[in-house]
Design an enzyme around this catalytic site. Structure first.
Site, PDB file in Angstrom:
ATOM      1  N   THR A  51      97.281 -36.425  45.957  1.00  0.00           N
ATOM      2  CA  THR A  51      97.096 -35.480  47.060  1.00  0.00           C
ATOM      3  C   THR A  51      95.827 -35.828  47.832  1.00  0.00           C
ATOM      4  O   THR A  51      94.980 -36.599  47.361  1.00  0.00           O
ATOM      5  CB  THR A  51      96.941 -34.049  46.525  1.00  0.00           C
ATOM      6  OG1 THR A  51      95.796 -34.026  45.661  1.00  0.00           O
ATOM      7  CG2 THR A  51      98.185 -33.616  45.758  1.00  0.00           C
ATOM      8  N   LEU A  66     106.059 -40.463  36.478  1.00  0.00           N
ATOM      9  CA  LEU A  66     104.783 -40.021  35.895  1.00  0.00           C
ATOM     10  C   LEU A  66     104.686 -38.495  35.914  1.00  0.00           C
ATOM     11  O   LEU A  66     104.406 -37.872  34.900  1.00  0.00           O
ATOM     12  CB  LEU A  66     103.607 -40.629  36.692  1.00  0.00           C
ATOM     13  CG  LEU A  66     102.202 -40.142  36.336  1.00  0.00           C
ATOM     14  CD1 LEU A  66     101.811 -40.598  34.926  1.00  0.00           C
ATOM     15  CD2 LEU A  66     101.168 -40.656  37.337  1.00  0.00           C
ATOM     16  N   ASP A 113      96.878 -46.761  43.297  1.00  0.00           N
ATOM     17  CA  ASP A 113      95.932 -47.333  44.271  1.00  0.00           C
ATOM     18  C   ASP A 113      96.674 -48.225  45.257  1.00  0.00           C
ATOM     19  O   ASP A 113      96.500 -48.118  46.466  1.00  0.00           O
ATOM     20  CB  ASP A 113      94.889 -48.205  43.559  1.00  0.00           C
ATOM     21  CG  ASP A 113      93.642 -47.417  43.202  1.00  0.00           C
ATOM     22  OD1 ASP A 113      92.830 -47.948  42.411  1.00  0.00           O
ATOM     23  OD2 ASP A 113      93.491 -46.288  43.703  1.00  0.00           O
ATOM     24  N   GLU A 125     101.777 -39.506  45.619  1.00  0.00           N
ATOM     25  CA  GLU A 125     100.948 -40.658  45.246  1.00  0.00           C
ATOM     26  C   GLU A 125      99.470 -40.309  45.323  1.00  0.00           C
ATOM     27  O   GLU A 125      98.630 -41.131  45.652  1.00  0.00           O
ATOM     28  CB  GLU A 125     101.307 -41.878  46.113  1.00  0.00           C
ATOM     29  CG  GLU A 125     102.767 -42.279  45.874  1.00  0.00           C
ATOM     30  CD  GLU A 125     103.122 -43.680  46.319  1.00  0.00           C
ATOM     31  OE1 GLU A 125     102.245 -44.554  46.349  1.00  0.00           O
ATOM     32  OE2 GLU A 125     104.312 -43.888  46.639  1.00  0.00           O
ATOM     33  N   GLY A 155     100.817 -32.710  37.356  1.00  0.00           N
ATOM     34  CA  GLY A 155     100.911 -33.362  38.666  1.00  0.00           C
ATOM     35  C   GLY A 155      99.638 -34.148  38.853  1.00  0.00           C
ATOM     36  O   GLY A 155      99.467 -35.253  38.338  1.00  0.00           O
TER      37      GLY A 155
END
Lengths: 318, 257, 379
Positions: C365, C125, C240, C363, C131
């Protein structure tokens, strides 16, 4: 009938048990009996204190030594010994356990010491538990009181001239369904470390196998045999299994034990705890071995050992 | 069909034992429990033989009811079923009692061809239950085995016994009991599917109603104390002075000359 | 409310612990110092049925609950954070989107080998320019006949050098912003897919991270994952779930830091006493123990919510936020407890200190976590 019986599958242990058995026999005012392979051995056991010796029957080649259990059990049922001490070799442990079951009695296995209560006519026996961390004191509530005793727990009995004793032959046992197909003797390339007066023990602190030479020169200077902790034999395989000292390896009682780069885990200490003097060399001041040692040298073994060898040569020359 | 029975014990994890140095008391209050490490090799050997020769594999234990977590642990390692012989009075049995209880249960309820036991339990290490059980069941016993094979044709086992003098290789017809050493195998680690599948395997609950009276202990424990090492604990630095002082002490004590 | 782990969960923890003692701990230092991917461990993880823990048995998974997965990641990370992360990235980032959004055929073809551990997966991704701001993506995908053509570059893609399949996110309609992103299944070896050289990281060095370049990379039309424009939703939902995994990793790292500190405090003698007898050290240990316990409960609770089918986005964010900041703080304290030796390579806490930091970053910040949590409360 009664009697204090001693049994082992090797002569050395019989002699050790005879000395222990003698003190119990005297305390309980009973006779001391042993089991011998032949008349000559029987004579030796009588010289060393046995009042009576049972001659073990010769076994056919394909029968394991343990097939004697029914004969021993029968003899015990006939004579009702008060105490049976059995040498805790591998075979001795099986024989002890099966005998205790056959006689519906109790067995203290791995007895490292005992106290005789002459009034109650019982033995208070000590044994190690929890991997050597604990000592359990037990009393057998049945008769005969049976114990298996590790090698070198007692000093061997000494012969005296003029002793007399009876010899009884035991009959042959029924054949056991367990048949021996082959026997492969262990290669004895090194000296029996349990006989050594001084032992130098190598631990994981040694960085590489080649450094064993350094340890060998120390052993030479001391007149010592070389042993090791379990990882050095089993994982690293730098030394044979026969010389690894610990709860599941050999147990030694030298005058002097020198641990070199040995951390001192309880499983190893159990194998050396009866040494007269324990000395340790380790660069980690927090290594548990220092709590188990009389003398601890905190330092890098690669520097300490050469200095130690020099000091030994100096001091022993004088 | 080969019916294999493996015996295991639920023991205190000795890494959790705390010692009170002054009173020499062993503090077991916060200790966890586990299957005795020697018995993991027992179960693994049973699994190994079943994989090669088929048949059924049971895991049997004598324990207080609080030991219930041991069942899924044992079942996750391969056995098809477990026998939980339990009673609150089973917390501190001696080897005679354990082997007697096992013998009674096996005689009345468990069909077998081969029983496998460990060399000793991780806690008391009496090293008696295996041979005593064989004696009580009237079956042959082979101890200290580090290699075991089953000869299907002859319906006998071939075992390599590791003794002080060397190896003794023996054969024995079934039914028989074998006591195995840890170096016989390396127990595999249960996979996730095995852990999840353990709950589905049958557990036979055997209690005092079935057994009747608890056999009396033949060994009475008078006390349990921490082992002490009364050593001088003299510590020196690794310099010339320190080493010299140690050498002199050793000479004085007469251990080197 | 039952705070006790089930017997199965305890057995799972025990089996991972044994596995780590036998296979992971002995090579952990080497894996870190040489930045070596522990391929042999991956094979063993597959044999233990740990490569597809929360996914259905029919697709090669173990059919276990998310809590079981969390326990495995936690215990693996306690021994080697890199190994724990490789598994987490594979299970949560690569397999989850396929599980949740794949067609039956896609699940059969891709999810199954991933769950069986026959191949590793990766999730692409992040880009040099995108980011936290995922919508600033510049990788594009254009439909050409019965193929999608992808062009662009991704960065910090873990597992990419060894992955058999990569889930790649690309813009299919720039005008729609985040709703113009789609997800694609890109098999390794597809012409036009190039993995750059490994990036030299501060920590979790056993996990391989690289740039991924797509130059006219053509994949079958059927390889779009989910619907066109669903990509952002897929990425967010995947993250998530992944956050709970990272929280577990952080708990494992923090626990290891605590274990090492307790051990050292008992053994290290200064001024004639173990340093654990000094109040300064005692308080550090007390704080560490409390924080790791709290991190663990937040993490297990998030996993429980997932398993109950309840919303868990906020809980996952709280767990990751707290656990990752705990891991960083705790590993810092652990090095402090160790003093000079804690600074030397080969001492476990030196590695833990470097491993911990990334848990506050990837995953999502910690800043994003705070956005998610406050967003949940203030909306």
């Amino acid at each position: 009938m009664a009697g204090i019986w001693v049994f082992a599958d090797n002569r050395n242990q019989v002699l050790e048990l005879l000395s222990a058995g003698r003190s119990i026999a005297d305390g309980l005012i009973s006779h001391l009996a042993a089991f011998a392979a032949d008349r000559q051995q029987a004579g030796e056991y009588i010289d060393c204190g046995a009042d009576k010796v049972f001659l073990l029957p010769e076994l056919p080649q394909d029968q394991p030594f343990e097939s004697l259990v029914p004969v021993l059990a029968d003899a015990a049922r006939d004579e009702n010994p008060d105490v049976i001490l059995i040498g805790a070799s591998s075979r001795g442990k099986e024989i002890g356990a099966r005998l205790a079951a056959a006689l519906n009695s109790g067995l203290c296995s791995g007895c490292i010491g005992f106290e005789l209560d002459s009034a109650a006519k019982t033995l208070k026996m000590d044994r190690l538990i929890f991997g050597g961390a604990g000592v359990q004191t037990v009393v057998c509530t049945q008769s005969p009181q049976i114990a298996t005793v590790p090698p070198k727990t007692f000093e061997p009995a000494l012969p005296e001239q003029g002793r007399k004793g009876d010899i009884h032959e035991l009959k042959a046992p029924p054949p056991s369904p367990v048949r021996v197909l082959d026997r492969v003797p262990r290669q004895r390339d090194s000296v029996d470390i349990t006989e050594a007066k001084i032992v130098v023990c190598v631990g994981r602190g040694l960085e590489k196998k080649e450094d064993l030479d350094l340890v060998r020169s120390l052993a030479e200077a001391l007149g010592a045999e070389i042993g090791c902790s379990r990882p050095v034999a089993e994982e690293l395989q730098w030394l044979p299994e026969e010389v690894y000292l610990g709860i599941s390896g050999k147990k030694v009682k030298p005058s002097l034990y020198v641990g070199v780069g040995v951390s001192g885990q309880v499983q190893h200490i159990t194998g050396i705890r009866d040494s007269k003097v324990i000395m340790a060399i380790n660069r980690d001041e927090n290594a548990p071995i220092f709590d188990a040692a009389d003398y601890g040298i905190v330092g890098d073994l690669y520097q300490v050992i050469p200095r130690l060898i020099e000091e030994l040569k100096e001091a022993l020359r004088a | 069909m080969l019916r294999i029975v493996t015996c295991f014990k639920w023991v205190i994890d000795d890494a959790d034992i705390r010692v009170d140095a002054e009173s020499r008391k062993l503090n077991l209050a916060r200790a966890g429990y586990k299957i005795s490490s020697y018995d993991r090799n027992v179960i693994e050997e049973g699994v190994r033989i079943q994989e090669q020769h088929g048949g059924t594999l049971a895991a049997v234990t004598v324990a207080p009811p609080t030991a219930k977590p041991c069942l899924k642990d044992a079942l996750s390692r391969g056995p098809d079923a477990a026998w939980f012989i339990n009673d609150p009075s089973f917390a501190d049995l001696d080897a005679h009692q354990t082997s007697e209880i096992l013998a009674q249960t096996v005689r009345s309820q468990i069909e077998f061809d081969l029983i496998i036991c460990g060399e000793g339990s991780g806690d008391l290490y009496s090293q008696q239950v295996g041979p005593a059980l064989a004696e009580k069941l009237g079956i042959p016993c082979i101890t200290w085995v580090n290699k075991l094979t089953f000869d299907e044709e002859q319906k006998q086992i071939i075992a390599h016994r590791k003794l002080e003098e060397g190896m003794e290789i023996v054969s024995c017809p079934l039914p028989a009991l074998v006591v195995v050493l840890p170096d016989i195998n390396s127990p595999r680690i249960p996979t996730l599917k095995q852990v999840l599948g353990a709950a589905k395997k049958p557990v036979h609950d055997v209690n005092m109603k079935t057994l009747g009276k608890v056999p009396e202990a033949h060994l009475r424990t008078d006390k349990i104390l921490a082992a002490v090492m009364d050593r001088r604990r003299i510590r020196v630095a690794g310099d010339a002075e320190g080493i010299r002082s140690v050498v002199n002490s050793l000479i004085r004590e007469g251990v080197i000359s | 409310m039952d705070f006790k782990l089930s017997e199965e969960h305890q057995l799972i923890r025990q089996s991972v612990h044994e596995f780590c003692d036998r296979y992971v701990c002995p090579i952990a230092d080497e894996v870190d110092q040489e930045a070596r991917f522990p391929a042999e461990t991956m094979k063993r993880l597959a044999e233990q049925d740990w490569m597809g823990i929360p996914y259905p048995v029919e697709f090669g998974g173990a059919g276990a609950d998310y809590l079981s997965y969390v326990i495995v990641v936690e215990e693996l990370s306690r021994a080697c954070a890199a190994t724990g992360f490789i598994l987490e990235c594979h299970t949560s980032l690569a397999s989850y989107p396929l599980f949740k959004f794949g067609t039956e055929e896609q699940k059969r073809q891709w999810l199954t080998p991933l769950c069986k551990g026959e191949m590793l997966g990766a999730f692409a991704l992040t880009e040099p320019g995108a980011g936290t701001d995922a919508a600033a993506s510049s990788t594009v995908a254009v439909l050409d006949g019965n193929q999608w053509v992808l062009n662009g570059s991704k960065i910090f893609i873990s597992n990419s050098p060894v992955a058999g399949v990569i889930i790649v996110f690309a813009m299919t309609d720039k005008s729609k912003g985040t709703k113009g992103i789609s997800a694609f299944i890109v098999p390794a070896g597809t012409p036009g897919l190039n993995i750059g050289k490994h990036l030299n990281k501060m920590g979790i060095r056993g996990s391989l991270t690289a740039e991924v370049f797509l130059q006219d990379c053509r994949i079958p039309k059927e390889n779009i994952l989910g619907g066109e424009g669903q990509g952002f939703k897929i990425a967010m939902m995947t993250l998530d779930a992944g956050r709970v995994g990272i929280a577990a990793q952080a708990v494992g790292i923090a626990q290891a830091a605590l274990d090492e500190s307790v051990k050292y405090s008992k053994e290290r003698i200064q001024f004639g006493k173990p340093i654990g007898t000094f109040q300064a050290v005692q308080w550090m240990i007390a704080d560490m123990a409390t924080d790791v316990e709290a991190s663990r409960f937040l993490t297990y609770h998030a996993a429980w919510c997932y398993d109950q089918g309840m919303p868990y986005s906020k809980e996952a964010a709280m767990a990751k936020l707290f656990a990752s900041e705990t891991a960083s703080r705790q590993t810092d304290r652990a090095v402090q407890v160790h003093g000079g030796i804690g600074y030397i390579k080969g001492t476990k806490v030196e590695r833990l200190y470097r491993d911990a930091k990334i848990t506050e970053i990837y995953e999502g910040t910690s800043e994003v976590m705070r956005m998610v949590i406050s967003g949940n409360l203030l909306r």
